[in-house]
Motif scaffolding. Structure first.
Motif, PDB file in Angstrom:
ATOM      1  N   UNK A 138      16.290  55.396  33.492  1.00 58.80           N
ATOM      2  CA  UNK A 138      15.881  55.399  32.076  1.00 58.80           C
ATOM      3  C   UNK A 138      14.812  56.455  31.829  1.00 58.80           C
ATOM      4  N   UNK A 139      14.758  56.954  30.609  1.00 61.35           N
ATOM      5  CA  UNK A 139      13.558  57.626  30.101  1.00 61.35           C
ATOM      6  C   UNK A 139      12.830  56.557  29.305  1.00 61.35           C
ATOM      7  N   UNK A 140      11.580  56.280  29.681  1.00 61.95           N
ATOM      8  CA  UNK A 140      10.852  55.196  29.016  1.00 61.95           C
ATOM      9  C   UNK A 140       9.558  55.728  28.402  1.00 61.95           C
ATOM     10  N   UNK A 141       8.930  54.876  27.608  1.00 63.12           N
ATOM     11  CA  UNK A 141       7.635  55.233  27.014  1.00 63.12           C
ATOM     12  C   UNK A 141       6.543  54.363  27.640  1.00 63.12           C
ATOM     13  N   UNK A 148       5.728  50.622  27.169  1.00 67.83           N
ATOM     14  CA  UNK A 148       5.827  50.290  25.736  1.00 67.83           C
ATOM     15  C   UNK A 148       7.260  49.899  25.392  1.00 67.83           C
ATOM     16  N   UNK A 149       8.222  50.703  25.838  1.00 66.10           N
ATOM     17  CA  UNK A 149       9.632  50.321  25.680  1.00 66.10           C
ATOM     18  C   UNK A 149      10.493  51.011  26.727  1.00 66.10           C
ATOM     19  N   UNK A 206       8.595  44.771  28.814  1.00 69.21           N
ATOM     20  CA  UNK A 206       7.790  45.494  27.831  1.00 69.21           C
ATOM     21  C   UNK A 206       6.374  44.923  27.808  1.00 69.21           C
ATOM     22  N   UNK A 207       5.395  45.815  27.681  1.00 71.84           N
ATOM     23  CA  UNK A 207       4.005  45.368  27.607  1.00 71.84           C
ATOM     24  C   UNK A 207       3.330  45.171  28.952  1.00 71.84           C
ATOM     25  N   UNK A 208       4.075  45.329  30.035  1.00 66.54           N
ATOM     26  CA  UNK A 208       3.495  45.095  31.370  1.00 66.54           C
ATOM     27  C   UNK A 208       2.954  46.403  31.961  1.00 66.54           C
ATOM     28  N   UNK A 253       5.194  61.001  15.169  1.00 67.31           N
ATOM     29  CA  UNK A 253       4.906  59.565  15.245  1.00 67.31           C
ATOM     30  C   UNK A 253       5.920  58.787  16.064  1.00 67.31           C
ATOM     31  N   UNK A 254       6.725  59.511  16.874  1.00 72.43           N
ATOM     32  CA  UNK A 254       7.731  58.830  17.706  1.00 72.43           C
ATOM     33  C   UNK A 254       7.177  58.591  19.115  1.00 72.43           C
TER      34      UNK A 254
END
Ligand SMILES: [Zn+2]
Length: 442
Positions: A138-141, A148-149, A206-208, A253-254
């Motif tokens: 994956x490419x993640x944020x 974040x996601x 998410x959030x971890x 803002x992305x």
């Protein structure tokens, strides 16, 4: 009169989908020209509504989305056919679509499953050689050290391809290669690596803190592979953070695609084709999703492309139905996969989930059923989800799913509507894994 329902035409006058009257509900062509018991001539279509099954929902008056949806065509097939429940996720397995769809096709996942990456690779046209390991990448944020996601804000193909090409140039080697896929879903191939790793699917966390989710070896031999992969993850973060694509995304803002996240490792799968196992002449798969198309490739099915299919509720339903009907002309077996209900479940959007079921009924089941009714060839139709994706949980579960099998000329059971509760009373009761496809083909 064809006996089909179109919700918009109020055609339910013809056949009340809640009617208990069996006589009214057997399609006329069951009893006429399609009444063939000759299985040599029989063709088969499986219509798979990904994640359709759910649980009772308060907002729907205690009904499930399948119970709440107006879906007269599915109910009609359930009434004219035989129903049951199917366990698609064996104990010890995560209820992923890959596991559940392999089970629906009759594969023993404990023997054939080699990870998501190697299945998707087949659809992407990337061969996995002996001695190679593939992983979904994956490419993640990541923001402030937390995931974040899992999708880098559903990054576009064009942006993602630029980033994957950049990573390949900076980090790729003879031993390690990146391949671009769709949006955030890419492929990483490693030579001489061990698949015995503990990896975390990024959509589950998410959030971890990402550091706590890095790859750990499951065996001592995999220590070097885990270390190597974690180095690549950290290096990707340094490289991606300041890449122009990400700077532009941030300015708009992305979410940045500022880390890779490899998971679901495996070697080259050894899967017998469905043609070899069950003796079809040929089969086809139609899906918007690389994972399902990849399973189809290993299963020996022709992958039929359809324009405008998205994997979402705006998908080209009519195009898919048309492609399936056409494929049944030249193939014995068609696997038609529709993703939309699963996405609605992941979004926790109850109204959207009901709508995706109604779309499947009106825009897939109805035209297929209408077309087949005019054929001289007999076609058995099966309908089921791969797993539940309850809106309340926003993720998959391992609960059994309801299925129907409508076989022209066969005496129906007493089930008259298609849903998670009525199908429990069906002829097939509760089946496990490959018993479904065996029941379908027998
Ligand atoms: Zn699924």
């Amino acid at each position: 009169m064809s006996g089909f329902f179109n919700a918009n035409e109020g055609a339910a006058h013809l056949f009340d989908s809640r009617s208990k009257s069996r006589m009214k509900r057997i399609p006329y062509f069951c009893l006429s020209k399609n009444s063939k018991s000759n299985t040599e001539e029989m063709k088969y279509i499986i219509i798979l509504g990904d994640g359709m099954a759910d649980e009772p929902i308060e907002a729907l008056g205690g009904k499930t989305p399948l119970q709440a949806a107006h879906k007269p065509n599915m109910d009609y097939l359930a009434a004219a056919g035989r129903c049951g429940m199917l366990h698609t996720v064996p104990p010890g397995f995560h209820p992923g679509s890959e596991i559940a769809n392999l089970s629906v096709m009759g594969y023993d996942v404990s023997k054939v499953f080699e990870g998501r990456g190697s299945l998707e690779a087949a659809s992407m046209g990337v061969p996995i050689e002996n001695g190679e390991m593939a992983m979904r990448c994956n490419l993640i944020c990541i923001e402030n050290g937390k995931i974040k996601n899992h999708s880098a804000g559903h990054i576009s193909d064009a942006e993602a391809h630029e980033l994957i090409a950049f990573l390949q140039q900076e980090l790729g080697s003879e031993e390690l290669r990146f391949f671009p896929g769709v949006s955030y879903r890419h492929l990483l191939k490693l030579r001489g690596a061990s698949k015995h790793l503990h990896c975390t699917p990024p959509h589950d966390v998410p959030g971890q803190d990402f550091e706590a989710m890095l790859i750990r070896p499951a065996t001592p031999e995999a220590t070097a592979t885990a270390r190597r992969l974690n180095e690549v993850i950290l290096r990707s973060q340094e490289l991606l953070e300041k890449h122009p694509v990400n700077l532009q995304r941030a300015a708009r803002g992305q979410d940045k695609a500022n880390s890779i996240w490899p998971w679901s490792p495996g070697y080259k799968p050894e899967m017998k084709t469905l043609i070899d196992t069950y003796g079809f002449r040929s089969g086809a798969v139609i899906s918007a999703v690389d994972l399902i198309r990849g399973i189809g490739v290993y299963a020996g099915l022709e992958v039929i492309p359809v324009e405008g299919i998205t994997g979402l509720y705006n998908t080209n339903y009519e195009g898919k139905a048309k492609a399936a009907i056409k494929a049944l002309r030249s193939h014995d077996f068609v696997y038609l996969h529709v993703e939309a209900s699963d996405e609605a479940g992941h979004e926790g959007d109850v109204a959207l989930k009901v709508k995706t079921i109604e779309y499947l009924d009106q825009r897939i089941v109805r035209p297929i059923w209408e077309a087949l009714s005019t054929w001289d060839e007999a076609v058995t139709i099966a309908l089921l989800p791969d797993h539940p994706t309850p809106c309340s949980l926003r993720t998959h579960t391992s609960q059994p799913v309801p299925f129907l099998i409508y076989r022209p000329g066969q005496e129906p059971d007493d089930v008259s509507v298609y849903d998670e509760f009525s199908c429990r009373e069906g002829y097939y009761s509760l089946l496990q894994g490959k018993e479904f496809i065996e029941a379908l083909l027998n």
